[in-house]
Design a protein around this motif. Sequence first.
Motif, short mmCIF file in Angstrom:
data_model
loop_
_atom_site.label_atom_id
_atom_site.label_comp_id
_atom_site.label_asym_id
_atom_site.label_seq_id
_atom_site.Cartn_x
_atom_site.Cartn_y
_atom_site.Cartn_z
N ARG A 22 0.82 -1.21 0.00
CA ARG A 22 0.00 0.00 0.00
C ARG A 22 0.86 1.25 0.00
O ARG A 22 1.93 1.30 0.62
N CYS A 23 0.35 2.28 -0.67
CA CYS A 23 1.01 3.59 -0.73
C CYS A 23 -0.06 4.64 -0.48
O CYS A 23 -1.05 4.71 -1.22
N ASN A 24 0.12 5.45 0.56
CA ASN A 24 -0.78 6.57 0.84
C ASN A 24 -0.07 7.88 0.54
O ASN A 24 1.12 8.02 0.84
N PHE A 25 -0.78 8.82 -0.03
CA PHE A 25 -0.18 10.12 -0.31
C PHE A 25 -1.10 11.23 0.20
O PHE A 25 -2.32 11.05 0.28
N ASP A 27 -1.74 14.38 -0.81
CA ASP A 27 -2.38 15.42 -1.61
C ASP A 27 -2.64 14.87 -3.01
O ASP A 27 -2.19 13.75 -3.33
N SER A 28 -3.35 15.62 -3.82
CA SER A 28 -3.62 15.17 -5.19
C SER A 28 -2.30 15.08 -5.95
O SER A 28 -1.38 15.86 -5.71
N VAL A 29 -2.23 14.10 -6.84
CA VAL A 29 -0.97 13.84 -7.55
C VAL A 29 -1.13 13.97 -9.05
O VAL A 29 -2.21 13.74 -9.60
N ASN A 30 -0.03 14.34 -9.70
CA ASN A 30 0.05 14.36 -11.15
C ASN A 30 0.59 13.02 -11.65
O ASN A 30 0.15 12.50 -12.65
N ASN A 31 1.57 12.53 -10.91
CA ASN A 31 2.29 11.33 -11.33
C ASN A 31 2.42 10.42 -10.13
O ASN A 31 2.74 10.87 -9.03
N LEU A 32 2.16 9.12 -10.33
CA LEU A 32 2.45 8.15 -9.28
C LEU A 32 3.08 6.95 -9.96
O LEU A 32 2.55 6.46 -10.96
N GLN A 33 4.21 6.55 -9.46
CA GLN A 33 4.92 5.41 -10.03
C GLN A 33 5.23 4.38 -8.97
O GLN A 33 5.50 4.74 -7.81
N TRP A 34 5.25 3.13 -9.38
CA TRP A 34 5.74 2.03 -8.55
C TRP A 34 7.05 1.53 -9.17
O TRP A 34 7.15 1.36 -10.40
N PHE A 35 8.02 1.30 -8.29
CA PHE A 35 9.33 0.79 -8.71
C PHE A 35 9.69 -0.46 -7.90
O PHE A 35 9.30 -0.59 -6.74
N HIS A 36 10.48 -1.31 -8.54
CA HIS A 36 11.11 -2.41 -7.83
C HIS A 36 12.61 -2.17 -7.87
O HIS A 36 13.19 -1.97 -8.95
N GLN A 37 13.23 -2.15 -6.70
CA GLN A 37 14.69 -2.01 -6.66
C GLN A 37 15.29 -3.39 -6.45
O GLN A 37 15.06 -4.03 -5.40
N ASN A 38 16.04 -3.83 -7.42
CA ASN A 38 16.61 -5.17 -7.35
C ASN A 38 17.84 -5.20 -6.45
O ASN A 38 18.30 -4.15 -5.98
N GLN A 55 -2.42 -3.76 -15.32
CA GLN A 55 -1.90 -5.10 -15.04
C GLN A 55 -0.76 -5.40 -15.98
O GLN A 55 -0.76 -5.01 -17.15
N ASN A 56 0.24 -6.11 -15.44
CA ASN A 56 1.37 -6.55 -16.24
C ASN A 56 1.80 -7.91 -15.70
O ASN A 56 2.52 -8.01 -14.71
N GLY A 57 1.31 -8.96 -16.33
CA GLY A 57 1.64 -10.31 -15.88
C GLY A 57 1.09 -10.58 -14.50
O GLY A 57 -0.11 -10.42 -14.25
N ARG A 58 1.98 -10.97 -13.59
CA ARG A 58 1.55 -11.28 -12.22
C ARG A 58 1.37 -10.02 -11.36
O ARG A 58 0.94 -10.11 -10.21
N LEU A 59 1.73 -8.90 -11.89
CA LEU A 59 1.63 -7.65 -11.13
C LEU A 59 0.46 -6.82 -11.63
O LEU A 59 0.18 -6.77 -12.83
N SER A 60 -0.19 -6.17 -10.68
CA SER A 60 -1.21 -5.19 -11.04
C SER A 60 -1.18 -4.08 -10.01
O SER A 60 -0.65 -4.24 -8.91
N ALA A 61 -1.72 -2.94 -10.40
CA ALA A 61 -1.74 -1.79 -9.51
C ALA A 61 -3.04 -1.05 -9.70
O ALA A 61 -3.59 -1.00 -10.80
N THR A 62 -3.49 -0.47 -8.59
CA THR A 62 -4.70 0.34 -8.61
C THR A 62 -4.43 1.61 -7.82
O THR A 62 -3.92 1.55 -6.70
N THR A 63 -4.79 2.75 -8.39
CA THR A 63 -4.71 4.02 -7.68
C THR A 63 -6.10 4.63 -7.61
O THR A 63 -6.76 4.78 -8.64
N VAL A 64 -6.51 4.93 -6.38
CA VAL A 64 -7.78 5.63 -6.16
C VAL A 64 -7.41 7.06 -5.77
O VAL A 64 -7.14 7.37 -4.60
N ALA A 65 -7.35 7.92 -6.79
CA ALA A 65 -6.81 9.26 -6.57
C ALA A 65 -7.67 10.06 -5.58
O ALA A 65 -7.12 10.82 -4.77
N THR A 66 -8.97 9.87 -5.62
CA THR A 66 -9.86 10.65 -4.74
C THR A 66 -9.65 10.28 -3.27
O THR A 66 -9.91 11.09 -2.39
#
Lengths: 109, 116
Positions: A22-25, A27-38, A55-66
């Motif tokens: 989970r990622c909480n922010f 304020d309202s955002v223009n850009n939100l990215q998820w990264f994996h650091q190997n 969705q990308n293969g086994r990974l998926s992401a959802t952002t509820v901006a409101t």
Amino acid sequence: GIQVEQSPPDLILQEGANSTLRCNFSDSVNNLQWFHQNPWGQLINLFYIPSGTKQNGRLSATTVATERYSLLYISSSQTTDSGVYFCAADQFGNEKLTFGTGTRLTIIP
Amino acid sequence: DAMVIQNPRYQVTQFGKPVTLSCSQTLNHNVMYWYQQKSSQAPKLLFHYYDKDFNNEADTPDNFQSRRPNTSFCFLDIRSPGLGDAAMYLCATSRTRDKEYQETQYFGPGTRLLVL
């Protein structure tokens, strides 16, 4: 500036398990990215997702901006999924990403 | 295929000896960033260039400087490295329109700096 918080800080799972990060922010955002650091330190783009679901293969992401949160789902975890997962966000008119503190994921064989 | 390239991948320097890290990109992006990442911490932005416009973070030490001679290249100069400057240094690029709409940031593989 915007505050970005991630949970949990650490997660240890058996291979094959599913996980939700989970990622909480603050304020309202223009850009939100998820990264994996190997283990070698490279930050790998997973998703650019200021809103909606991807969705990308086994990974998926959802952002509820409101509601100011984003979720990263990893299904059928593999040992290669181990590492630190960061989310990062920026705001309109500000081209700087603010990173969360990360979630360290360890997948045990 | 490499889009953001950093050299060298590992750099060892001596306390107080100037060091330069380099970053190049093949994406023709107008914004380039330098981040410092210490062990078990999130990346911390040092500065960024919007085209030739240099933007320093308020808490970036004067010991850190940057140059961007053209769109493709950006350098990080550490004038007098201290032991506390040992870290991973990450370069990133993005495309931004009118400083309002930023697209995905792409990161290079990083340079790990060791100060002896």
